[in-house]
Design an enzyme around this catalytic site. Structure first.
Site, PDB file in Angstrom:
ATOM      1  CD  GLU A  40     -18.137  42.950 -46.339  1.00 53.95           C
ATOM      2  OE1 GLU A  40     -18.430  43.670 -47.115  1.00 53.95           O
ATOM      3  OE2 GLU A  40     -16.972  42.233 -46.521  1.00 53.95           O
ATOM      4  NE  ARG A 265      -9.374  34.104 -48.379  1.00 54.73           N
ATOM      5  CZ  ARG A 265     -10.185  35.135 -47.927  1.00 54.73           C
ATOM      6  NH1 ARG A 265      -9.761  35.873 -47.088  1.00 54.73           N
ATOM      7  NH2 ARG A 265     -11.495  34.997 -48.331  1.00 54.73           N
ATOM      8  CE  LYS A 275     -18.200  36.878 -47.551  1.00 49.83           C
ATOM      9  NZ  LYS A 275     -18.490  37.499 -46.454  1.00 49.83           N
TER      10      LYS A 275
HETATM   11  P1  ATP Z   1     -15.211  36.380 -49.218  1.00 44.27           P
HETATM   12  O1  ATP Z   1     -13.719  36.547 -50.154  1.00 44.27           O
HETATM   13  O2  ATP Z   1     -15.383  34.970 -49.453  1.00 44.27           O
HETATM   14  O3  ATP Z   1     -16.114  37.258 -49.382  1.00 44.27           O
HETATM   15  P2  ATP Z   1     -14.118  37.519 -47.007  1.00 44.27           P
HETATM   16  O4  ATP Z   1     -12.981  37.395 -46.199  1.00 44.27           O
HETATM   17  O5  ATP Z   1     -14.442  38.869 -47.486  1.00 44.27           O
HETATM   18  O6  ATP Z   1     -14.313  36.256 -47.673  1.00 44.27           O
HETATM   19  P3  ATP Z   1     -15.643  37.799 -44.360  1.00 44.27           P
HETATM   20  O7  ATP Z   1     -17.141  37.666 -44.344  1.00 44.27           O
HETATM   21  O8  ATP Z   1     -14.979  38.999 -44.593  1.00 44.27           O
HETATM   22  O9  ATP Z   1     -15.385  37.128 -46.050  1.00 44.27           O
HETATM   23  O10 ATP Z   1     -14.954  36.712 -43.383  1.00 44.27           O
HETATM   24  C1  ATP Z   1     -14.964  36.665 -42.304  1.00 44.27           C
HETATM   25  C2  ATP Z   1     -13.666  36.109 -41.553  1.00 44.27           C
HETATM   26  O11 ATP Z   1     -13.432  34.820 -42.330  1.00 44.27           O
HETATM   27  C3  ATP Z   1     -12.488  36.774 -42.131  1.00 44.27           C
HETATM   28  O12 ATP Z   1     -11.716  37.066 -40.877  1.00 44.27           O
HETATM   29  C4  ATP Z   1     -11.974  36.044 -43.017  1.00 44.27           C
HETATM   30  O13 ATP Z   1     -10.272  36.151 -42.975  1.00 44.27           O
HETATM   31  C5  ATP Z   1     -12.047  34.666 -42.929  1.00 44.27           C
HETATM   32  N1  ATP Z   1     -12.107  34.008 -43.931  1.00 44.27           N
HETATM   33  C6  ATP Z   1     -12.799  34.352 -45.161  1.00 44.27           C
HETATM   34  N2  ATP Z   1     -12.458  33.138 -46.151  1.00 44.27           N
HETATM   35  C7  ATP Z   1     -11.477  32.192 -45.366  1.00 44.27           C
HETATM   36  C8  ATP Z   1     -10.843  31.266 -46.185  1.00 44.27           C
HETATM   37  N3  ATP Z   1     -10.921  30.701 -47.370  1.00 44.27           N
HETATM   38  N4  ATP Z   1      -9.781  30.492 -45.376  1.00 44.27           N
HETATM   39  C9  ATP Z   1      -9.799  31.172 -43.804  1.00 44.27           C
HETATM   40  N5  ATP Z   1     -10.593  32.224 -43.548  1.00 44.27           N
HETATM   41  C10 ATP Z   1     -11.271  32.826 -44.272  1.00 44.27           C
HETATM   42 MG    MG Z   2     -14.127  40.357 -45.832  1.00 43.72          MG
END
Ligand code: ATP
Ligand code: MG
Length: 560
Positions: A40, A265, A275
């Site tokens: 995202e 994760r 983020k």
């Molecule tokens: P955040 O909570 O930091 O905003 P998010 O999951 O909303 O993280 P995205 O940009 O949607 O962030 O993530 C893109 C991909 O990265 C998704 O498939 C998500 O599952 C993966 N991802 C994000 N954070 C982690 C993590 N700490 N470990 C493994 N995969 C992750």
């Molecule tokens: Mg997300």
């Protein structure tokens, strides 16, 4: 923990599933494995995303398949063009490539709409007019099914209302479109979830074309299916959304049926990997930016001196687990040290300098020593390092009064080795009017060129590093410690701002580095002998004003 960290690729359960799926008789027999990474664009990528990247791109790579990059901009609230470019740069830096398969989730809005209409026509979706408050109230609980008074709205009426929702006739939240699934399901995601809502909001790519937006749980499986994704790999929080994911691909007429597989994760101690929290640190000035070298973002780690190899190696060794685990930050540092130990050029730098005068060395003489750039890699060649009567050494390599077991310089103390140059003995020191030591005095043994005595006598003192005061260059050095004191600042309910380490940055401005570093530029890495691994700061360092970041100390207390 130790065993887990040694876990190797062959134990990866995702690869096991994929192998099964593409084998004869498997659900994707004979097909190309196709994954996607769907960030995202509302922030910069962090080390947690690396794990997902390595799983998404790495799985495709392993099976000779493809991996798409898709900006998940379904939600119109927060996207920003700055982030899109940064995400691309970070992924390329890690060494992954999506070829010409770069997409935006919002490119499918028209398709999403068509599939929603299809569901209504099949009697599998309806327009609901519960307010958000009522929606919560009517959700029921584990023992009580949800209540949905608009569930039996005639198809024609829903079609008409949905078209008018799109046309902009209604204000936000007036209506929603809900999938008709199961009001009694133990999985609340299946209790007639909302799949479209009204939001009169500008979208960064679609402009004002839309005032209804699909929910992620509806849009994401459609995006995957339209791109021909076979394996949609995502983190564990989507596990109980999987039944809905499957329901969507089974009930709209998409050309492919992707399979969702979840993994845990990545968590790392002494940092936050959300983020929202990282953004808050940036926006409120707790750090200098997304690329502050203390940040767990890829751009921060890169600026700090992390190499793609060290990060990929870290993620590989952490492995792909199904249960959540927190990895010590020290293990990330261990992986960097391991990489830089192989590759970094060895140089000399003095961070807290004090002058050393070799009183029996000729005033105007300058000589040079040819030194190896990296003893691990003879192919990296040699360079010349100059030596003269006045040198800089570390303040703490001298004591006026020795303490027990101190083997460095003090008056009438042991013979010490100036690394790669000569043997010296401290003879005294000079103080200013306030009694501060301003200069250390020593004599050298002219027959010990290279650092070894001609007569083979034993050298009792330590080997210390130095730089030639005549030719050295000034530098600023930034030394970093954990951004958070608390090992678990990311824990639910914890005030992570209160966990910040006030001593996470130490700036040294009076450092002296050997002349060969005058043109140093990122992304070069150096081992400052006896001190650690350092790299020029990609933003602030320039010839004439060198700034180095300490990537990681030399000390190796971590044992995986
Ligand atoms: P955040 O909570 O930091 O905003 P998010 O999951 O909303 O993280 P995205 O940009 O949607 O962030 O993530 C893109 C991909 O990265 C998704 O498939 C998500 O599952 C993966 N991802 C994000 N954070 C982690 C993590 N700490 N470990 C493994 N995969 C992750
Ligand atoms: Mg997300």
């Amino acid at each position: 923990m130790a065993e887990e960290l040694k876990q190797n690729e062959s134990m990866n359960f995702i690869h096991a599933f994929v192998t099964e799926d593409i084998a004869e008789g498997g659900r994707y027999a004979g097909q190309t494995v196709h994954t996607r990474f769907p960030p995202e664009p509302n922030g910069y990528l962090h080390i947690g995303h690396c794990k997902a990247l390595i799983i998404d791109f790495g799985t495709a790579e392993k099976f000779g398949g493809l991996c798409n990059l898709r900006m998940d901009d379904t939600n119109p609230t927060k996207e920003d063009v700055e982030f899109v470019e940064a995400i691309k740069e970070d992924i390329h830096w890690l060494g992954f490539d999506w070829g010409d398969r770069f997409y935006y989730g919002s490119d499918y809005f028209e398709k999403d709409y068509e599939y929603a209409v299809e569901l209504i026509k099949k009697g599998l979706a309806y327009v609901c007019e519960l307010t958000p408050e009522q929606f919560k109230e009517f959700r029921g609980d584990l023992n009580t099914p949800a209540v949905s008074p608009y569930r039996d709205r005639p198809i024609e009426e829903s079609l008409d209302l949905f078209a008018r929702m799109r046309a902009g006739e209604f204000e936000d939240n007036k209506y929603t479109l809900r999938a008709k699934i199961d009001l009694t399901s133990g999985n609340f995601n299946m209790r007639d979830p909302v799949i479209y809502r009204i939001r009169h909001m500008h979208h960064h790519r679609q402009g004002d074309k839309w005032c209804i937006y699909p929910m992620y749980d509806f849009a994401h499986p459609i995006q995957d299916a339209l791109e021909g994704i076979t394996h949609s790999l995502c983190s564990l929080e989507f596990e109980n959304h999987r039944p809905l994911y499957n329901w969507v691909v089974e009930n709209v007429s998409v050309p492919h049926h992707p399979r969702q597989i979840e993994f845990a994760r990545l968590g790392i101690d002494h940092t936050v990997l959300s983020k929202r929290k990282l953004r808050n640190l940036v926006e409120n000035g707790y750090v200098s930016g997304w690329d502050d070298p203390r940040m767990p973002t890829l751009c921060g780690l890169r600026r700090r001196g992390y190499t793609p190899a060290s990060i990929r190696n870290f993620c590989d060794r952490v492995g792909v687990a199904k249960s959540p685990n927190t990895i010590p930050y020290a293990f990330l540092e261990f992986c960097l040290r391991e990489d830089l130990n192989e590759t970094a050029q060895r140089v000399m730098a003095v961070l807290k300098p004090i002058k050393l005068t070799i009183t029996n060395y000729p005033e105007d003489k300058v000589e040079t020593f040819e030194v190896e750039n990296n003893p691990n890699r003879p192919e990296d060649g040699t360079r010349e390092v100059s030596f003269s009567r006045t040198l800089w050494i570390e303040e703490d390599d001298f004591l006026a009064e020795p303490i027990p077991k101190y083997k460095r310089l003090y008056p009438d103390g042991p013979e010490c080795r100036l690394k790669g140059a000569y043997l010296i003995k401290c003879t005294g020191y000079v103080t200013d009017d306030d009694g501060n030591i301003t200069e250390v005095l020593a004599t050298y043994d002219p027959d010990s060129r290279g650092g070894d005595p001609a007569d083979g006598r034993k050298v009792k003192g330590a080997t210390i590093h130095w730089v030639d005061a005549k030719t050295c260059v000034d530098a600023e050095v930034r030394q970093y410690d954990n951004l958070f004191d608390d090992p678990d600042p990311d824990a639910a309910g914890k005030d992570y701002l209160a966990c910040l380490n006030p001593k996470s940055l130490e700036v040294l401005t009076n450092c002296k580095v050997e002349a060969s570093l005058a043109d140093a530029q990122a992304p070069a890495s150096y081992q400052f002998m006896r001190l650690g691994y350092f790299c020029p700061d990609s933003k602030d360092s320039e010839p004439g004003h060198l700034v180095f970041n300490r990537a990681v100390s030399l000390k190796d207390s971590y044992k995986p």
